[in-house]
Design an enzyme around this catalytic site. Structure first.
Site, PDB file in Angstrom:
ATOM      1  N   ASP A  12       0.829  -1.213   0.000  1.00  0.00           N
ATOM      2  CA  ASP A  12       0.000   0.000   0.000  1.00  0.00           C
ATOM      3  C   ASP A  12       0.862   1.262   0.000  1.00  0.00           C
ATOM      4  O   ASP A  12       1.978   1.267   0.514  1.00  0.00           O
ATOM      5  CB  ASP A  12      -0.908  -0.030   1.239  1.00  0.00           C
ATOM      6  N   GLY A  13       0.313   2.326  -0.572  1.00  0.00           N
ATOM      7  CA  GLY A  13       0.967   3.643  -0.507  1.00  0.00           C
ATOM      8  C   GLY A  13       1.507   4.154  -1.833  1.00  0.00           C
ATOM      9  O   GLY A  13       2.196   5.180  -1.853  1.00  0.00           O
ATOM     10  N   ARG A  16       0.121   7.768  -2.535  1.00  0.00           N
ATOM     11  CA  ARG A  16       0.712   8.803  -1.681  1.00  0.00           C
ATOM     12  C   ARG A  16       2.165   9.065  -2.058  1.00  0.00           C
ATOM     13  O   ARG A  16       2.637  10.193  -2.026  1.00  0.00           O
ATOM     14  CB  ARG A  16       0.598   8.393  -0.203  1.00  0.00           C
ATOM     15  N   TRP A  17       2.858   8.023  -2.455  1.00  0.00           N
ATOM     16  CA  TRP A  17       4.252   8.175  -2.894  1.00  0.00           C
ATOM     17  C   TRP A  17       4.302   9.128  -4.099  1.00  0.00           C
ATOM     18  O   TRP A  17       5.141  10.021  -4.155  1.00  0.00           O
ATOM     19  CB  TRP A  17       4.812   6.795  -3.269  1.00  0.00           C
ATOM     20  N   HIS A  29       2.463   3.453  -9.046  1.00  0.00           N
ATOM     21  CA  HIS A  29       2.214   2.031  -9.329  1.00  0.00           C
ATOM     22  C   HIS A  29       3.400   1.423 -10.063  1.00  0.00           C
ATOM     23  O   HIS A  29       3.799   0.295  -9.788  1.00  0.00           O
ATOM     24  CB  HIS A  29       0.934   1.873 -10.154  1.00  0.00           C
ATOM     25  N   SER A  57      -7.758  -5.515  -4.905  1.00  0.00           N
ATOM     26  CA  SER A  57      -8.837  -6.073  -4.085  1.00  0.00           C
ATOM     27  C   SER A  57     -10.177  -5.990  -4.823  1.00  0.00           C
ATOM     28  O   SER A  57     -10.311  -5.235  -5.803  1.00  0.00           O
ATOM     29  CB  SER A  57      -8.939  -5.302  -2.768  1.00  0.00           C
ATOM     30  N   ASN A  60     -11.156  -2.547  -4.981  1.00  0.00           N
ATOM     31  CA  ASN A  60     -10.422  -1.651  -5.885  1.00  0.00           C
ATOM     32  C   ASN A  60     -11.121  -1.438  -7.228  1.00  0.00           C
ATOM     33  O   ASN A  60     -10.825  -0.481  -7.944  1.00  0.00           O
ATOM     34  CB  ASN A  60      -8.986  -2.142  -6.127  1.00  0.00           C
ATOM     35  N   ARG A  63     -12.519   2.074  -7.872  1.00  0.00           N
ATOM     36  CA  ARG A  63     -11.682   3.251  -8.164  1.00  0.00           C
ATOM     37  C   ARG A  63     -12.089   3.829  -9.521  1.00  0.00           C
ATOM     38  O   ARG A  63     -12.910   3.249 -10.232  1.00  0.00           O
ATOM     39  CB  ARG A  63     -10.203   2.848  -8.159  1.00  0.00           C
ATOM     40  N   ARG A 180       2.150  -4.782   6.232  1.00  0.00           N
ATOM     41  CA  ARG A 180       1.445  -3.753   5.471  1.00  0.00           C
ATOM     42  C   ARG A 180       2.261  -2.472   5.480  1.00  0.00           C
ATOM     43  O   ARG A 180       2.658  -2.000   6.548  1.00  0.00           O
ATOM     44  CB  ARG A 180       0.045  -3.468   6.032  1.00  0.00           C
ATOM     45  N   ARG A 186      -4.858  -1.819   8.970  1.00  0.00           N
ATOM     46  CA  ARG A 186      -6.058  -2.630   8.742  1.00  0.00           C
ATOM     47  C   ARG A 186      -5.740  -3.692   7.698  1.00  0.00           C
ATOM     48  O   ARG A 186      -4.749  -3.608   6.971  1.00  0.00           O
ATOM     49  CB  ARG A 186      -7.225  -1.754   8.269  1.00  0.00           C
TER      50      ARG A 186
END
Ligand code: IPE
Ligand code: IPE
Ligand code: MG
Length: 237
Positions: A12-13, A16-17, A29, A57, A60, A63, A180, A186
């Site tokens: 995950d992230g 944000r990266w 990605h 997921s 997802n 999105r 994670r 979570r």
């Protein structure tokens, strides 16, 4: 020390990266896929038997269409570009999830990758795609119910193992360790049934920045933990 039998990673992230760098999410990605390649090779090299990566997921799918299209295309390209890496590193490939949700070309590629790597004897790389842990349990219940209806299974013989045996990839079994990235604490519907006794490791490092050193750090923490499985503290004996 032997690595855990089954490690799961919630990668995950990426968004944000990218945001932090003022670039498109897709860049995050792309970089995340580079991370995945290094972590896969490293996990195989240190002898992890099963590595499950959460790539997409069931949630997802909600999105934006651009994001969903990009991720599907990235999956396709990844399967093509990484086959040589899997062969070179003796990695066996398996997807878990609602594979039928993908376009026929992706489904064909998945089948091809499974077949091409089926004789490899090193690590099994499990890619969770269109995967939801709750949906996996629903699907397991449906196949169990069908066997009961057909008279092939006696209700009184249903155990916890029966559920394991009807999950997407029965051989996978319980997950020992879940990592994670990105600071979220979570599960987001990952390995719901398999995580009943998992050890958890949450790091604020964003997935594109995650390195094999971070992976080793996480493994060291795993080895420092005492897994009790409900028994008394072993130090008391
Ligand atoms: C994880 O990164 C990759 C997928 C879920 C496909 P995100 O895309 O969730 O990145 P954040 O959480 O927005 O930073
Ligand atoms: C979990 O990440 C799914 C994957 C890493 C593939 P998300 O970014 O989708 O999870 P939430 O939305 O933060 O729970
Ligand atoms: Mg996320």
């Amino acid at each position: 020390m032997n690595p855990p039998r089954h490690i799961g990673i919630i990668m995950d992230g990426n968004g944000r990266w990218a945001q932090q760098r003022g670039v498109e999410r897709t860049e995050g990605h792309r970089q995340g896929l580079e991370t995945a390649r290094e972590v896969i090779k490293h996990a195989a090299a240190v002898g992890v038997p099963f590595l499950t990566l959460y790539a997409f997921s069931t949630e997802n799918w909600s999105r934006s269409p651009q994001e969903v299209t990009f991720l599907n295309m990235a999956l396709k390209n990844y399967l093509i570009s990484e086959l040589a890496m899997m062969q070179k590193n003796n990695i066996r490939f398996r997807p878990i999830g609602r594979v039928a949700d993908f376009t026929p070309d992706v489904q064909e590629l998945l089948a091809h990758t499974i077949a091409a790597t089926s004789q490899n004897t090193g690590m099994t790389l499990v890619l969770a795609i269109s995967y939801g842990g709750q949906l996996e349990i629903v699907d397991a219940i449906k196949s169990i119910a069908l066997e009961v209806r057909e008279g092939a299974l006696d209700i009184d013989l249903i155990t916890q193992q029966t559920i394991f045996d009807h999950l997407y990839f029965p051989e996978l079994g319980a997950c020992d360790f879940i990592i994670r990235t990105s600071g979220e604490c979570r599960l987001s519907n990952f390995l719901t049934y398999q995580s009943a006794y998992s050890e958890f490791y949450f790091t604020s490092v964003l997935w594109p920045d995650f390195t094999t050193d971070h992976f080793d750090e996480a493994l060291a923490v795993y080895h420092s933990r005492e897994r009790r499985f409900g028994k008394e503290n072993s130090a008391e004996h």
